[in-house]
Design a protein around this motif. Structure first.
Motif, PDB file in Angstrom:
ATOM      1  N   THR A  77      -4.875  -2.824  -9.106  1.00 61.86           N
ATOM      2  CA  THR A  77      -5.305  -2.055  -7.942  1.00 61.86           C
ATOM      3  C   THR A  77      -6.412  -2.776  -7.185  1.00 61.86           C
ATOM      4  O   THR A  77      -7.549  -2.855  -7.653  1.00 61.86           O
ATOM      5  CB  THR A  77      -5.767  -0.651  -8.371  1.00 61.86           C
ATOM      6  OG1 THR A  77      -4.709  -0.012  -9.098  1.00 61.86           O
ATOM      7  CG2 THR A  77      -6.135   0.191  -7.168  1.00 61.86           C
ATOM      8  N   GLN A  78      -6.091  -3.279  -6.020  1.00 60.71           N
ATOM      9  CA  GLN A  78      -7.056  -4.005  -5.201  1.00 60.71           C
ATOM     10  C   GLN A  78      -7.958  -3.078  -4.412  1.00 60.71           C
ATOM     11  O   GLN A  78      -9.141  -3.359  -4.211  1.00 60.71           O
ATOM     12  CB  GLN A  78      -6.323  -4.938  -4.227  1.00 60.71           C
ATOM     13  CG  GLN A  78      -5.602  -6.096  -4.877  1.00 60.71           C
ATOM     14  CD  GLN A  78      -4.881  -6.947  -3.847  1.00 60.71           C
ATOM     15  OE1 GLN A  78      -4.159  -6.439  -2.993  1.00 60.71           O
ATOM     16  NE2 GLN A  78      -5.069  -8.251  -3.924  1.00 60.71           N
ATOM     17  N   HIS A  79      -7.403  -1.965  -3.944  1.00 63.04           N
ATOM     18  CA  HIS A  79      -8.183  -1.094  -3.072  1.00 63.04           C
ATOM     19  C   HIS A  79      -7.674   0.336  -3.145  1.00 63.04           C
ATOM     20  O   HIS A  79      -6.464   0.570  -3.225  1.00 63.04           O
ATOM     21  CB  HIS A  79      -8.094  -1.589  -1.622  1.00 63.04           C
ATOM     22  CG  HIS A  79      -8.906  -0.782  -0.659  1.00 63.04           C
ATOM     23  ND1 HIS A  79     -10.277  -0.865  -0.583  1.00 63.04           N
ATOM     24  CD2 HIS A  79      -8.530   0.141   0.277  1.00 63.04           C
ATOM     25  CE1 HIS A  79     -10.720  -0.048   0.348  1.00 63.04           C
ATOM     26  NE2 HIS A  79      -9.688   0.572   0.884  1.00 63.04           N
ATOM     27  N   ILE A  80      -8.609   1.273  -3.121  1.00 62.20           N
ATOM     28  CA  ILE A  80      -8.288   2.700  -3.057  1.00 62.20           C
ATOM     29  C   ILE A  80      -9.032   3.304  -1.879  1.00 62.20           C
ATOM     30  O   ILE A  80     -10.244   3.121  -1.743  1.00 62.20           O
ATOM     31  CB  ILE A  80      -8.686   3.440  -4.352  1.00 62.20           C
ATOM     32  CG1 ILE A  80      -7.812   3.004  -5.524  1.00 62.20           C
ATOM     33  CG2 ILE A  80      -8.590   4.956  -4.157  1.00 62.20           C
ATOM     34  CD1 ILE A  80      -8.246   3.586  -6.857  1.00 62.20           C
ATOM     35  N   ASP A  81      -8.318   4.007  -1.044  1.00 64.11           N
ATOM     36  CA  ASP A  81      -8.915   4.760   0.054  1.00 64.11           C
ATOM     37  C   ASP A  81      -8.563   6.219  -0.188  1.00 64.11           C
ATOM     38  O   ASP A  81      -7.446   6.648   0.113  1.00 64.11           O
ATOM     39  CB  ASP A  81      -8.376   4.274   1.402  1.00 64.11           C
ATOM     40  CG  ASP A  81      -8.967   5.032   2.584  1.00 64.11           C
ATOM     41  OD1 ASP A  81      -9.918   5.822   2.365  1.00 64.11           O
ATOM     42  OD2 ASP A  81      -8.478   4.864   3.709  1.00 64.11           O
ATOM     43  N   THR A  87       0.849  -1.187   0.000  1.00 63.70           N
ATOM     44  CA  THR A  87       0.000   0.000   0.000  1.00 63.70           C
ATOM     45  C   THR A  87       0.885   1.237   0.000  1.00 63.70           C
ATOM     46  O   THR A  87       1.817   1.339   0.798  1.00 63.70           O
ATOM     47  CB  THR A  87      -0.918   0.024   1.233  1.00 63.70           C
ATOM     48  OG1 THR A  87      -1.786  -1.111   1.199  1.00 63.70           O
ATOM     49  CG2 THR A  87      -1.760   1.295   1.258  1.00 63.70           C
ATOM     50  N   HIS A  88       0.602   2.151  -0.913  1.00 67.62           N
ATOM     51  CA  HIS A  88       1.367   3.391  -0.991  1.00 67.62           C
ATOM     52  C   HIS A  88       0.421   4.590  -0.947  1.00 67.62           C
ATOM     53  O   HIS A  88      -0.792   4.446  -1.058  1.00 67.62           O
ATOM     54  CB  HIS A  88       2.226   3.424  -2.266  1.00 67.62           C
ATOM     55  CG  HIS A  88       1.429   3.373  -3.535  1.00 67.62           C
ATOM     56  ND1 HIS A  88       1.063   2.185  -4.137  1.00 67.62           N
ATOM     57  CD2 HIS A  88       0.922   4.354  -4.330  1.00 67.62           C
ATOM     58  CE1 HIS A  88       0.375   2.430  -5.243  1.00 67.62           C
ATOM     59  NE2 HIS A  88       0.273   3.740  -5.376  1.00 67.62           N
ATOM     60  N   ARG A  89       1.003   5.764  -0.786  1.00 68.92           N
ATOM     61  CA  ARG A  89       0.227   7.008  -0.758  1.00 68.92           C
ATOM     62  C   ARG A  89       0.406   7.757  -2.077  1.00 68.92           C
ATOM     63  O   ARG A  89       1.503   7.774  -2.649  1.00 68.92           O
ATOM     64  CB  ARG A  89       0.661   7.927   0.398  1.00 68.92           C
ATOM     65  CG  ARG A  89       0.591   7.280   1.738  1.00 68.92           C
ATOM     66  CD  ARG A  89       0.683   8.265   2.885  1.00 68.92           C
ATOM     67  NE  ARG A  89       1.794   9.195   2.869  1.00 68.92           N
ATOM     68  CZ  ARG A  89       3.056   8.883   3.113  1.00 68.92           C
ATOM     69  NH1 ARG A  89       3.397   7.613   3.350  1.00 68.92           N
ATOM     70  NH2 ARG A  89       4.005   9.814   3.117  1.00 68.92           N
ATOM     71  N   VAL A  90      -0.670   8.397  -2.497  1.00 66.05           N
ATOM     72  CA  VAL A  90      -0.605   9.323  -3.625  1.00 66.05           C
ATOM     73  C   VAL A  90      -1.032  10.690  -3.092  1.00 66.05           C
ATOM     74  O   VAL A  90      -2.134  10.851  -2.579  1.00 66.05           O
ATOM     75  CB  VAL A  90      -1.508   8.896  -4.794  1.00 66.05           C
ATOM     76  CG1 VAL A  90      -1.397   9.906  -5.937  1.00 66.05           C
ATOM     77  CG2 VAL A  90      -1.131   7.502  -5.283  1.00 66.05           C
TER      78      VAL A  90
END
Length: 207
Positions: free
Chosen positions: A178-182, A122-125
């Motif tokens: 991409t499995q998940h976007i928060d 998981t990374h940040r954008v």
């Protein structure tokens, strides 16, 4: 603010076709205000030792906005009364893995390295937006499945990673990983629509 006070357009200080597309989605007319030949736009993106990804993207975005404001003054002096004094929008996006900033890859090997780092994690954008001297920051978390070496090789060979923070475009082939976007999908693309609208409302735009 009454409708007649709304500027006819804004100046977009970005070459990104994705940001133009997202402004069109909001119904905001815009014209490009790109760097002059003598401007070293890339130098503004140089990292500073010990700088967090959040501080980095906000500093770079504001620096680009100030450069665009100076550019507008120069061009206004050249054109004179025909120049419209519209607001300037500037945005910048960076990808972060922990405290590590993953900027635009310098070559194919660098792109493959970044994609390997992001694989299965998981990374940040982070995307900062500045309008009229006011800044908003959008932070999203993106989780990828584990990538095979051949998948990375094919993606790099497609050319899509080049010129993009973190070596990928969420609206491109990497969407399959991409499995998940928060957070904000438009922010990951390069212009968070909620934050952008909030900055434009005080200037007369309605959404």
């Amino acid at each position: 603010m009454p409708d007649h006070a709304t500027p006819p357009w804004l100046y977009l200080a970005s070459q990104s076709p994705r940001r133009r597309q997202l402004l069109d989605q909001l119904g905001v007319s815009h014209r490009l205000l790109l760097p002059d030949a003598h401007e070293d736009a890339e130098a503004l993106e140089a990292e500073r030792a010990g700088e967090s990804p959040e501080d980095y993207v906000q500093r770079v975005t504001f620096a680009k906005w100030e450069a665009a404001r100076e550019r507008r003054v120069r061009r206004q002096a050249e054109v004179g009364h025909d120049w419209v004094d519209a607001p300037i929008l500037c945005a910048d996006t960076t990808v972060a893995l922990g405290d590590q900033i993953l900027a635009k890859p310098v070559d194919d090997a660098d792109a493959a390295r970044m994609l390997g780092l992001l694989s299965g994690r998981t990374h940040r954008v982070l995307t900062a937006v500045v309008v009229h001297g006011q800044l908003r920051l959008s932070t999203s978390h993106v989780t990828w499945r584990t990538l095979e070496a051949d998948e990375i090789r094919r993606y790099v060979a497609s050319g899509e990673p080049m010129g993009k923070a973190g070596a990928y475009a969420i609206q491109g082939r990497s969407g399959a990983w991409t499995q998940h976007i928060d957070g904000s999908y438009s922010g990951i693309m390069g212009l968070p629509l909620f934050e952008t609208a909030e900055l434009l409302k005080p200037l007369g735009w309605s959404f």
